[in-house]
Design an enzyme around this catalytic site. Structure first.
Site, short mmCIF file in Angstrom:
data_model
loop_
_atom_site.label_atom_id
_atom_site.label_comp_id
_atom_site.label_asym_id
_atom_site.label_seq_id
_atom_site.Cartn_x
_atom_site.Cartn_y
_atom_site.Cartn_z
N HIS A 1 0.85 -1.19 0.00
CA HIS A 1 0.00 0.00 0.00
C HIS A 1 0.89 1.24 0.00
CE1 HIS A 1 -3.97 -1.80 1.75
NE2 HIS A 1 -3.42 -2.60 0.83
N GLU B 1 0.95 3.87 1.82
CA GLU B 1 1.43 4.28 3.13
C GLU B 1 2.63 3.46 3.57
OE1 GLU B 1 -3.18 4.52 3.51
OE2 GLU B 1 -1.70 3.42 2.33
N CYS C 1 -6.32 2.03 5.66
CA CYS C 1 -6.98 0.79 6.07
C CYS C 1 -6.44 0.37 7.44
CB CYS C 1 -6.71 -0.29 5.01
SG CYS C 1 -5.00 -0.90 5.03
N CYS D 1 -2.56 -0.27 7.38
CA CYS D 1 -1.77 0.96 7.29
C CYS D 1 -1.89 1.80 8.56
CB CYS D 1 -2.18 1.76 6.05
SG CYS D 1 -1.75 0.89 4.52
#
Length: 155
Positions: free
Chosen positions: A52, A54, A82, A85
């Protein structure tokens, strides 16, 4: 510099992801008013769950600072983090997070819950939400609309 400026940089990162066929999510980490790391979603390219935006940018910032602690940093990301993260944000000790679009299906920084401001954890982060929300959301809307159109044309 202000939140809008840094979010525009995160949007530029999201556009890089989109060019690779990735879901357009971008992130930027700022330390002492200087951008130290940028990144975008790479899940499809790398075929790894943890790719992801992040996590990509947190890893880069860790390397640049030389520490797992990012205590004097702000994370800017185009989509609400999410749970995975949000957990990484807490673990890296980032004190401030700014995001653009809400994620009603997986967002854990305000939509489904707010892990970052839950004082039961040993670290919390302040959150600024909805910065350039429309622009960030439109990137995702357009991406998925185009994806559905491509799938229909194949059928």
């Amino acid at each position: 510099m202000d939140d809008q400026y840094y979010m525009e940089l995160a949007i530029a990162e999201a556009l890089k992801a989109e060019q690779l066929g990735e879901v357009p999510i971008g992130a930027v980490i700022v330390h002492n008013e200087k951008v130290i790391a940028t990144g975008f979603n790479l899940r499809e390219s790398l075929q790894t769950t943890a790719s992801h935006a992040e996590l990509v940018v947190i890893d880069k910032a860790n390397q640049i600072i030389g520490s797992w602690r990012l205590e004097d940093c702000t994370l800017y990301v185009t989509l609400e983090p999410c749970p995975m993260c949000a957990g990484a944000i807490l673990q890296s000790r980032i004190p401030r997070v700014v995001f653009g679009a809400y994620d009603s299906k997986a967002g854990c920084v305000g939509s489904l819950m707010n892990l970052l401001e839950d004082n039961r954890f040993n670290h919390i982060a302040t959150v600024q939400s909805g910065v350039l929300e429309q622009e960030c959301g439109q990137l995702l809307t357009n991406f998925f609309k185009n994806l559905r159109g491509k799938r229909k044309s194949k059928e």
